[in-house]
Design a protein around this motif. Structure first.
Motif, PDB file in Angstrom:
ATOM      1  N   ASP A  17       0.828  -1.216   0.000  1.00 39.55           N
ATOM      2  CA  ASP A  17       0.000   0.000   0.000  1.00 39.55           C
ATOM      3  C   ASP A  17       0.858   1.260   0.000  1.00 39.55           C
ATOM      4  OD1 ASP A  17      -2.378   1.414  -0.037  1.00 39.55           O
ATOM      5  OD2 ASP A  17      -2.553   1.489   2.144  1.00 39.55           O
ATOM      6  N   SER A  18       1.799   1.328  -0.958  1.00 33.91           N
ATOM      7  CA  SER A  18       2.705   2.468  -1.061  1.00 33.91           C
ATOM      8  C   SER A  18       2.246   3.406  -2.166  1.00 33.91           C
ATOM      9  CB  SER A  18       4.140   2.002  -1.352  1.00 33.91           C
ATOM     10  OG  SER A  18       4.974   3.107  -1.654  1.00 33.91           O
ATOM     11  N   ALA A  19       1.738   4.580  -1.782  1.00 30.12           N
ATOM     12  CA  ALA A  19       1.342   5.581  -2.780  1.00 30.12           C
ATOM     13  C   ALA A  19       2.551   6.057  -3.568  1.00 30.12           C
ATOM     14  CB  ALA A  19       0.674   6.765  -2.077  1.00 30.12           C
ATOM     15  N   GLU A  20       3.697   6.173  -2.911  1.00 30.77           N
ATOM     16  CA  GLU A  20       4.921   6.646  -3.564  1.00 30.77           C
ATOM     17  C   GLU A  20       5.318   5.717  -4.707  1.00 30.77           C
ATOM     18  OE1 GLU A  20       8.317   9.497  -3.335  1.00 30.77           O
ATOM     19  OE2 GLU A  20       6.281   9.441  -2.517  1.00 30.77           O
ATOM     20  N   LEU A  21       5.366   4.428  -4.418  1.00 27.40           N
ATOM     21  CA  LEU A  21       5.821   3.467  -5.429  1.00 27.40           C
ATOM     22  C   LEU A  21       4.768   3.249  -6.512  1.00 27.40           C
ATOM     23  CD1 LEU A  21       7.548   0.923  -3.058  1.00 27.40           C
ATOM     24  CD2 LEU A  21       8.663   2.453  -4.690  1.00 27.40           C
ATOM     25  N   ALA A  22       3.490   3.245  -6.136  1.00 23.66           N
ATOM     26  CA  ALA A  22       2.440   3.104  -7.154  1.00 23.66           C
ATOM     27  C   ALA A  22       2.494   4.263  -8.137  1.00 23.66           C
ATOM     28  CB  ALA A  22       1.066   3.032  -6.485  1.00 23.66           C
ATOM     29  N   ALA A  23       2.682   5.484  -7.624  1.00 28.92           N
ATOM     30  CA  ALA A  23       2.776   6.659  -8.491  1.00 28.92           C
ATOM     31  C   ALA A  23       3.986   6.560  -9.412  1.00 28.92           C
ATOM     32  CB  ALA A  23       2.847   7.920  -7.643  1.00 28.92           C
ATOM     33  N   LEU A  24       5.114   6.106  -8.862  1.00 29.93           N
ATOM     34  CA  LEU A  24       6.336   5.965  -9.653  1.00 29.93           C
ATOM     35  C   LEU A  24       6.148   4.986 -10.802  1.00 29.93           C
ATOM     36  CD1 LEU A  24       9.409   6.410 -10.049  1.00 29.93           C
ATOM     37  CD2 LEU A  24       9.764   4.561  -8.391  1.00 29.93           C
ATOM     38  N   ILE A  25       5.593   3.811 -10.505  1.00 31.04           N
ATOM     39  CA  ILE A  25       5.422   2.787 -11.536  1.00 31.04           C
ATOM     40  C   ILE A  25       4.393   3.223 -12.573  1.00 31.04           C
ATOM     41  CG2 ILE A  25       4.707   0.421 -11.970  1.00 31.04           C
ATOM     42  CD1 ILE A  25       7.389   0.560 -10.597  1.00 31.04           C
ATOM     43  N   LEU A  26       3.301   3.814 -12.135  1.00 26.82           N
ATOM     44  CA  LEU A  26       2.277   4.266 -13.085  1.00 26.82           C
ATOM     45  C   LEU A  26       2.818   5.376 -13.988  1.00 26.82           C
ATOM     46  CD1 LEU A  26      -0.783   4.212 -10.680  1.00 26.82           C
ATOM     47  CD2 LEU A  26      -0.505   2.777 -12.719  1.00 26.82           C
ATOM     48  N   GLY A  27       3.642   6.266 -13.429  1.00 25.49           N
ATOM     49  CA  GLY A  27       4.267   7.288 -14.259  1.00 25.49           C
ATOM     50  C   GLY A  27       5.173   6.683 -15.316  1.00 25.49           C
ATOM     51  N   GLY A  28       5.943   5.658 -14.925  1.00 28.55           N
ATOM     52  CA  GLY A  28       6.773   4.958 -15.905  1.00 28.55           C
ATOM     53  C   GLY A  28       5.942   4.288 -16.978  1.00 28.55           C
ATOM     54  N   ARG A  29       4.815   3.723 -16.578  1.00 25.04           N
ATOM     55  CA  ARG A  29       3.906   3.101 -17.545  1.00 25.04           C
ATOM     56  C   ARG A  29       3.361   4.130 -18.537  1.00 25.04           C
ATOM     57  NH1 ARG A  29       3.932  -2.247 -18.557  1.00 25.04           N
ATOM     58  NH2 ARG A  29       3.500  -3.529 -16.732  1.00 25.04           N
ATOM     59  N   ALA A  30       3.169   5.352 -18.076  1.00 17.67           N
ATOM     60  CA  ALA A  30       2.660   6.393 -18.974  1.00 17.67           C
ATOM     61  C   ALA A  30       3.632   6.607 -20.134  1.00 17.67           C
ATOM     62  CB  ALA A  30       2.452   7.695 -18.198  1.00 17.67           C
ATOM     63  N   PHE A  31       4.918   6.741 -19.828  1.00 11.52           N
ATOM     64  CA  PHE A  31       5.911   6.918 -20.894  1.00 11.52           C
ATOM     65  C   PHE A  31       5.946   5.699 -21.809  1.00 11.52           C
ATOM     66  CE2 PHE A  31       7.818   9.775 -17.615  1.00 11.52           C
ATOM     67  CZ  PHE A  31       7.752  10.946 -18.354  1.00 11.52           C
ATOM     68  N   ARG A  32       5.995   4.524 -21.202  1.00  8.88           N
ATOM     69  CA  ARG A  32       6.083   3.279 -21.974  1.00  8.88           C
ATOM     70  C   ARG A  32       4.900   3.159 -22.936  1.00  8.88           C
ATOM     71  NH1 ARG A  32       5.856  -0.543 -24.838  1.00  8.88           N
ATOM     72  NH2 ARG A  32       5.907  -2.761 -24.295  1.00  8.88           N
ATOM     73  N   THR A  33       3.710   3.498 -22.481  1.00 16.35           N
ATOM     74  CA  THR A  33       2.502   3.334 -23.290  1.00 16.35           C
ATOM     75  C   THR A  33       2.394   4.409 -24.366  1.00 16.35           C
ATOM     76  OG1 THR A  33       1.373   2.342 -21.393  1.00 16.35           O
ATOM     77  CG2 THR A  33      -0.014   3.160 -23.196  1.00 16.35           C
TER      78      THR A  33
END
Length: 342
Positions: A131-147
């Protein structure tokens, strides 16, 4: 799942990761019976991981990916699921941060999208588990670039907005600012200038407030100089090259010298802005500056952009465009000889 996905197969890499610890921490890790790891060892591992995340600013991708993977292996070997809750979560956070680092390098620098996706999936699973907001935000941001740069800008915007929402649920102030900057880029990629401006304003407002940087779980750094680079890049994507130049000039002037990757992308953005403003020689000059940095950090995404830039400019048939074309070929050859796909 962790053991199925990332086995301890690379004994040499694991040994190198252990060797980087202090003698006391090495003694903890080397115990054949397993058991609980002490807080000092976990703290040391997290500190080493933070230094590697900062190293993204200037380390070659092909050197940093194995280091991140070895750190992940080391954390698995410490059996996080068998540790007390506070140590377990800290070890899992370290694993997610290293997975995110490897994913970004593999996706944006080395062009290995399959492996990048596996690391992102692992990082996101851990973020949800603890339940880490910090890490979820980080990974989702990376997914944004990838997608987005995989050909689906609307999908990239979906991920960016999810990253903003995740960050708002308790991430650090700097992470919240970064996710808004990511959203600004994704909005610009879909042609939404209003969305770009609103997100960029939110990012700058957050950066102007009090910081809690001991919680920053992101890669490298994000500050006002990088926000300038985002803004200039966004304006180029929106077809406003002349308007982009002041922001990019300011970014290149203020970005610290050690932020080689960030300077690399700022130079290629400014090269594209100059090309859009019909200043061919200035575009070539910045293209050369970007390639010089690509040779140091192996940022394949920038090499691809300079390659495309040269193809747009080569019809001018000037000495500058010919020289840039030669530099593209030389850089591509260099990356192949260093083991980086080009």
């Amino acid at each position: 799942m962790l053991r199925r996905t990332f086995t301890l197969g690379s004994l040499a890499g694991l040994t190198a990761a252990v060797a980087g610890l202090s003698p006391d921490a090495r003694a903890q890790v080397a115990r054949p019976s397993g058991g609980s790891v002490d807080q000092a060892t976990v703290d040391e591992l997290r500190s080493i991981g933070a230094s590697y995340r900062r190293s993204y600013k200037s380390f070659p991708a092909s050197s940093l990916v194995p280091v991140a993977h070895h750190q992940l292996q080391l954390a698995v070997s410490l059996r996080p699921k068998d540790q007390p809750a506070h140590l377990r979560n800290s070890l899992l956070e370290h694993m997610a941060e290293m997975a995110a680092l490897a994913a970004v390098l593999l996706s944006l620098d080395l062009g290995d999208q399959g492996q990048a996706d596996a690391y992102m999936d692992l990082g996101y699973q851990i973020a949800k588990e603890i339940d880490s907001a910090e890490l979820a935000a980080l990974i989702l941001g990376g997914r944004a670039f990838r997608t987005s740069y995989g050909g689906d800008p609307d999908g990239g915007l979906d991920y960016a907005l999810a990253a903003v929402a995740a960050a708002e649920r308790g991430a650090s102030q700097r992470m919240r600012a970064w996710t808004n900057a990511v959203a600004s880029e994704m909005y610009s990629s879909t042609g939404d200038e209003q969305g770009f401006r609103a997100s960029m304003e939110d990012a700058r407002t957050l950066l102007s407030g009090p910081m809690d940087d001991e919680r920053w779980g992101g890669i490298a750094w994000f500050d006002l100089s990088k926000a300038d680079a985002y803004e200039g890049s966004d304006l180029v994507r929106l077809g406003r090259p002349a308007d982009a130049l002041p922001s990019l000039n300011q970014a290149i002037e203020k970005l610290p010298p050690e932020m080689l990757r960030h300077r690399c992308t700022a130079y290629v953005c400014r090269a594209e802005a100059h090309a859009g403003a019909n200043d061919v020689e200035a575009a070539c000059e910045d293209g050369h500056a970007a390639l010089d940095l690509v040779a140091q950090v192996q940022h394949r995404g920038t090499l691809d952009r300079v390659t495309e830039l040269h193809r747009r400019l080569r019809t001018h048939k000037t000495a500058g465009t010919r020289s840039l074309g030669e530099h593209v070929i030389d850089t591509r050859t260099l990356l192949k000889t260093t083991g980086s796909p080009a």
